[in-house]
Design a protein around this motif. Structure first.
Motif, PDB file in Angstrom:
ATOM      1  N   VAL A  40       0.573  -0.812  -0.162  1.00  0.00           N
ATOM      2  CA  VAL A  40       0.128   0.126  -0.420  1.00  0.00           C
ATOM      3  C   VAL A  40       0.686   1.228   0.116  1.00  0.00           C
ATOM      4  CG1 VAL A  40      -1.873  -0.900   1.254  1.00  0.00           C
ATOM      5  CG2 VAL A  40      -0.211  -0.335   2.867  1.00  0.00           C
ATOM      6  N   SER A  41       0.218   2.363  -0.716  1.00  0.00           N
ATOM      7  CA  SER A  41       0.730   3.851  -0.469  1.00  0.00           C
ATOM      8  C   SER A  41       0.584   4.708   0.809  1.00  0.00           C
ATOM      9  CB  SER A  41       0.410   4.333  -1.923  1.00  0.00           C
ATOM     10  OG  SER A  41       0.791   4.140  -2.924  1.00  0.00           O
ATOM     11  N   ALA A  42       0.904   5.162   1.092  1.00  0.00           N
ATOM     12  CA  ALA A  42       0.376   5.967   1.925  1.00  0.00           C
ATOM     13  C   ALA A  42      -1.550   7.271   1.653  1.00  0.00           C
ATOM     14  CB  ALA A  42       1.290   7.278   2.342  1.00  0.00           C
ATOM     15  N   MET A  43      -2.018   7.427   2.468  1.00  0.00           N
ATOM     16  CA  MET A  43      -3.025   7.425   1.780  1.00  0.00           C
ATOM     17  C   MET A  43      -3.106   9.395   1.471  1.00  0.00           C
ATOM     18  SD  MET A  43      -5.059   7.859   6.289  1.00  0.00           S
ATOM     19  CE  MET A  43      -6.476   6.641   5.943  1.00  0.00           C
ATOM     20  N   GLU A  46      -0.691  12.163   1.706  1.00  0.00           N
ATOM     21  CA  GLU A  46      -0.237  12.064   3.241  1.00  0.00           C
ATOM     22  C   GLU A  46       1.275  12.320   2.759  1.00  0.00           C
ATOM     23  OE1 GLU A  46      -0.976  12.078   5.808  1.00  0.00           O
ATOM     24  OE2 GLU A  46       0.633  11.878   6.780  1.00  0.00           O
ATOM     25  N   THR A  47       1.749  12.068   1.794  1.00  0.00           N
ATOM     26  CA  THR A  47       3.311  12.288   1.290  1.00  0.00           C
ATOM     27  C   THR A  47       3.518  13.696   1.186  1.00  0.00           C
ATOM     28  OG1 THR A  47       3.542   9.958   1.054  1.00  0.00           O
ATOM     29  CG2 THR A  47       5.050  10.849  -0.086  1.00  0.00           C
ATOM     30  N   ASN A  48       2.467  13.907   0.793  1.00  0.00           N
ATOM     31  CA  ASN A  48       2.469  15.672   0.100  1.00  0.00           C
ATOM     32  C   ASN A  48       2.658  17.111   1.890  1.00  0.00           C
ATOM     33  OD1 ASN A  48       3.015  15.667  -2.456  1.00  0.00           O
ATOM     34  ND2 ASN A  48       0.534  15.787  -2.783  1.00  0.00           N
ATOM     35  N   GLY A  73       4.064   7.780   6.444  1.00  0.00           N
ATOM     36  CA  GLY A  73       2.658   7.972   5.963  1.00  0.00           C
ATOM     37  C   GLY A  73       2.046   6.245   5.141  1.00  0.00           C
ATOM     38  N   GLU A  74       2.859   5.220   4.951  1.00  0.00           N
ATOM     39  CA  GLU A  74       2.881   3.929   4.665  1.00  0.00           C
ATOM     40  C   GLU A  74       2.492   3.213   5.962  1.00  0.00           C
ATOM     41  OE1 GLU A  74       4.117   5.903   2.219  1.00  0.00           O
ATOM     42  OE2 GLU A  74       3.795   5.754   0.652  1.00  0.00           O
ATOM     43  N   GLN A  75       3.044   3.369   6.923  1.00  0.00           N
ATOM     44  CA  GLN A  75       3.143   2.944   8.449  1.00  0.00           C
ATOM     45  C   GLN A  75       2.007   2.684   8.680  1.00  0.00           C
ATOM     46  OE1 GLN A  75       6.574   2.797  11.151  1.00  0.00           O
ATOM     47  NE2 GLN A  75       5.188   1.630  12.276  1.00  0.00           N
ATOM     48  N   GLY A 135       4.820   0.425   1.326  1.00  0.00           N
ATOM     49  CA  GLY A 135       5.377   0.269  -0.646  1.00  0.00           C
ATOM     50  C   GLY A 135       6.717   1.955   0.015  1.00  0.00           C
ATOM     51  N   PHE A 136       7.151   1.958  -1.139  1.00  0.00           N
ATOM     52  CA  PHE A 136       8.024   3.030  -0.966  1.00  0.00           C
ATOM     53  C   PHE A 136       8.887   3.285   0.065  1.00  0.00           C
ATOM     54  CE2 PHE A 136       7.575   7.838   0.158  1.00  0.00           C
ATOM     55  CZ  PHE A 136       8.586   8.025  -0.251  1.00  0.00           C
ATOM     56  N   GLN A 137       9.698   1.932   0.584  1.00  0.00           N
ATOM     57  CA  GLN A 137      10.528   2.469   1.731  1.00  0.00           C
ATOM     58  C   GLN A 137      11.290   0.920   1.810  1.00  0.00           C
ATOM     59  OE1 GLN A 137       8.738   1.150   5.944  1.00  0.00           O
ATOM     60  NE2 GLN A 137       7.282   2.848   4.633  1.00  0.00           N
ATOM     61  N   GLY A 149      11.373   7.433  -3.970  1.00  0.00           N
ATOM     62  CA  GLY A 149      11.221   8.251  -5.042  1.00  0.00           C
ATOM     63  C   GLY A 149       9.982   8.778  -4.669  1.00  0.00           C
ATOM     64  N   ARG A 150       8.993   9.021  -5.125  1.00  0.00           N
ATOM     65  CA  ARG A 150       7.763   9.550  -5.725  1.00  0.00           C
ATOM     66  C   ARG A 150       7.136   8.598  -6.478  1.00  0.00           C
ATOM     67  NH1 ARG A 150       5.586  14.392  -3.123  1.00  0.00           N
ATOM     68  NH2 ARG A 150       3.869  12.769  -2.906  1.00  0.00           N
ATOM     69  N   GLY A 151       6.392   7.945  -6.007  1.00  0.00           N
ATOM     70  CA  GLY A 151       5.562   7.176  -6.435  1.00  0.00           C
ATOM     71  C   GLY A 151       6.165   4.976  -6.058  1.00  0.00           C
ATOM     72  N   GLY A 152       7.145   5.519  -5.587  1.00  0.00           N
ATOM     73  CA  GLY A 152       7.426   4.353  -5.430  1.00  0.00           C
ATOM     74  C   GLY A 152       7.263   3.094  -5.087  1.00  0.00           C
ATOM     75  N   SER A 153       5.860   2.800  -4.172  1.00  0.00           N
ATOM     76  CA  SER A 153       4.918   1.856  -4.280  1.00  0.00           C
ATOM     77  C   SER A 153       4.714   0.985  -5.210  1.00  0.00           C
ATOM     78  CB  SER A 153       4.108   2.243  -3.624  1.00  0.00           C
ATOM     79  OG  SER A 153       3.840   2.791  -2.209  1.00  0.00           O
ATOM     80  N   ASP A 154       4.669   1.470  -6.298  1.00  0.00           N
ATOM     81  CA  ASP A 154       5.182   0.408  -7.797  1.00  0.00           C
ATOM     82  C   ASP A 154       5.879  -0.938  -7.565  1.00  0.00           C
ATOM     83  OD1 ASP A 154       2.606   1.793  -8.828  1.00  0.00           O
ATOM     84  OD2 ASP A 154       3.448   3.093  -9.494  1.00  0.00           O
ATOM     85  N   THR A 155       6.584   0.507  -7.225  1.00  0.00           N
ATOM     86  CA  THR A 155       8.284  -0.344  -7.335  1.00  0.00           C
ATOM     87  C   THR A 155       8.462  -1.275  -6.469  1.00  0.00           C
ATOM     88  OG1 THR A 155       9.521   1.568  -8.536  1.00  0.00           O
ATOM     89  CG2 THR A 155      10.746   0.114  -7.561  1.00  0.00           C
TER      90      THR A 155
HETATM   91  N1  ASP Z   1       3.414   7.750  -1.166  1.00  0.00           N
HETATM   92  C1  ASP Z   1       4.347   7.705  -2.174  1.00  0.00           C
HETATM   93  C2  ASP Z   1       4.440   9.279  -2.799  1.00  0.00           C
HETATM   94  O1  ASP Z   1       3.350   9.526  -2.978  1.00  0.00           O
HETATM   95  C3  ASP Z   1       4.759   6.521  -2.380  1.00  0.00           C
HETATM   96  C4  ASP Z   1       3.431   6.437  -3.799  1.00  0.00           C
HETATM   97  O2  ASP Z   1       2.504   6.618  -3.960  1.00  0.00           O
HETATM   98  O3  ASP Z   1       3.859   5.255  -4.408  1.00  0.00           O
HETATM   99  O4  ASP Z   1       4.798   9.082  -3.050  1.00  0.00           O
END
Ligand code: ASP
Ligand code: MG
Length: 413
Positions: A40-43, A46-48, A73-75, A135-137, A149-155
């Motif tokens: 999962v990503s953060a809500m 939240e990251t912003n 955020g992801e925790q 995700g992301f960590q 990096g932003r969007g890293g949960s996909d990775t």
């Molecule tokens: N929460 C992180 C972001 O907003 C990672 C992700 O959502 O993939 O970039």
């Protein structure tokens, strides 16, 4: 029975209600007999919020400590999802990146995954539990928390799928798949059932912002079938878009998979530079040294011992590049600099191009029919890009979408 990694983005876990929906979907997959690992990503937002908070304290924040903050955020979401699953009677365990040993390098804020230890996840799955991973960590060799990096949960999701040799990595988001082009520009844009890793990379880097580019590279490298779907489809019937390796037998479909575009382009030309060895280096060396990324490059044939040299950069780098060219111009005794920061790039993408001639001419004919002037052209094996005036972007994309039969076929009422 299959092993599936499901990833849910920020909007999919944006509220307590959404978390319940995700839990229901995970349980649905389990009831179909699958083993499920969830990332999962953060809500959403939240990251912003965390980024802004850190910057309010110190700008720039110390990179290591910034990651400690961002990873929280992801925790929150792994905890919430595991709570929801357990409350519904589905055994689950949540883990941070460090707890499942997502080992990364120490490049804080943009770390790369080096290794994943799948032992813990495997024994949970064997015990009948759903595994929920942040995700992301990750964690570096020193035990410091890192982020990807932003969007890293996909990775993260793709990396876990690769490590676990999962049958499929499903990326749940707020759109129901990858489209032939941006539906906001072409309402008739169609959802693609299938697209290759290569095509997706071109579509992603050209502006179809569905997936983090790195996750697609990763999936291609380890051959992890990726599926993009909507978490807002409560019927569970939408099959989204499958991103997979090229398969000769089934990929024999459309010549063109999609039309991508980049709005924020600028082009610069140095006119009358000496036509001699080393010129490209003299011009682009200083640009690269300034960390400015160059996209298309065109050098004309020489006449009178001089030639013209044109290239494109991101619009944000336009002013800085112009400044650099002033110096280069003086050094090379070039005649003139010209520039244009009101241009866009429109690209046709499709593996079908490899085996078919005439795609470029169809493209050029369609643009000419709309009196759109082409300023630059570049091609690769599965892509043809043109640079046009910014004011023609919508018209160009629409004309090409129709010319290549990508429009949705209206179903008879
Ligand atoms: N929460 C992180 C972001 O907003 C990672 C992700 O959502 O993939 O970039
Ligand atoms: Mg995302």
């Amino acid at each position: 029975m299959a092993l599936i990694v499901q990833k849910y983005g920020g909007t999919s876990v944006g509220s307590a209600e959404r978390i319940h929906k995700v839990a229901d979907r995970v349980i649905h997959a389990r009831n179909q007999g699958h083993d499920v690992v969830v990332v999962v990503s953060a809500m959403s937002g939240e990251t912003n919020r965390l980024v802004a908070l850190a910057k309010a304290v110190a700008d720039p924040p110390k990179a290591r400590e910034f990651d400690v903050l961002l990873a929280t955020g992801e925790q929150v979401t792994i905890g919430l999802l595991a709570i929801a699953l357990e409350a519904k009677g589905c055994p689950a365990r949540s883990y941070t990146g460090a707890q499942v040993h997502i080992l990364t390098d120490s490049a804080f804020n943009k770390a790369r995954i080096l290794e994943i230890d799948d032992q813990r996840m495997r024994s949970d799955l064997q015990a009948g539990r759903v595994v929920v991973v942040a995700g992301f960590q990750g964690v570096d060799a020193e035990g410091s928390i890192t982020t990807l990096g932003r969007g890293g949960s996909d990775t993260t999701a793709v990396a876990l799928a690769a490590a676990l040799k999962a049958d499929e990595c499903q990326i749940f988001t707020d759109v129901d798949g990858v489209y032939t082009t941006d539906p906001r520009i072409v309402p008739q844009a169609r959802r693609l059932d299938k697209v290759t890793f290569e095509e997706m990379l071109e579509l992603a880097s050209l502006g179809a912002k569905v997936l983090q580019i790195r996750s697609v590279e990763f999936a291609g490298k380890y051959n992890v079938p990726l599926r993009v779907l909507s978490s807002f489809d409560d019927t569970y019937t939408n099959t989204g878009t499958l991103i997979t390796a090229e398969d000769e037998s089934t990929m024999e479909q459309a010549l063109i998979s999609g039309i991508a575009f980049n709005r924020d382009e600028a082009k610069l030309t140095l006119l009358g530079v000496p036509d001699q060895p080393g010129i490209a280096r003299d011009i682009l060396g200083p640009v690269a040294d300034a960390n400015i990324e160059v996209d298309m490059i065109i050098q004309n044939i020489g006449a009178d011992g001089t030639t013209d040299f044109t290239f494109t950069v991101h619009r944000n780098d336009y002013a800085k590049t112009l400044e650099i060219l002033q110096t280069v111009k003086a050094q090379l005794k070039a005649r003139e600099i010209s520039g244009d920061n009101k241009i866009v790039k429109v690209s046709l993408v499709g593996v079908g191009m490899r085996s078919h001639a005439g795609i470029a001419s169809t493209m050029f004919r369609a643009l000419a029919a709309e009196s759109i002037n082409i300023k630059m052209i570049s091609t690769s094996e599965i892509k043809i890009s043109v640079v046009v005036d910014e004011k023609y972007l919508e018209l160009a994309v629409r004309a090409l979408h129709t010319a290549f039969d990508l429009d949705q076929v209206a179903t008879a009422a």
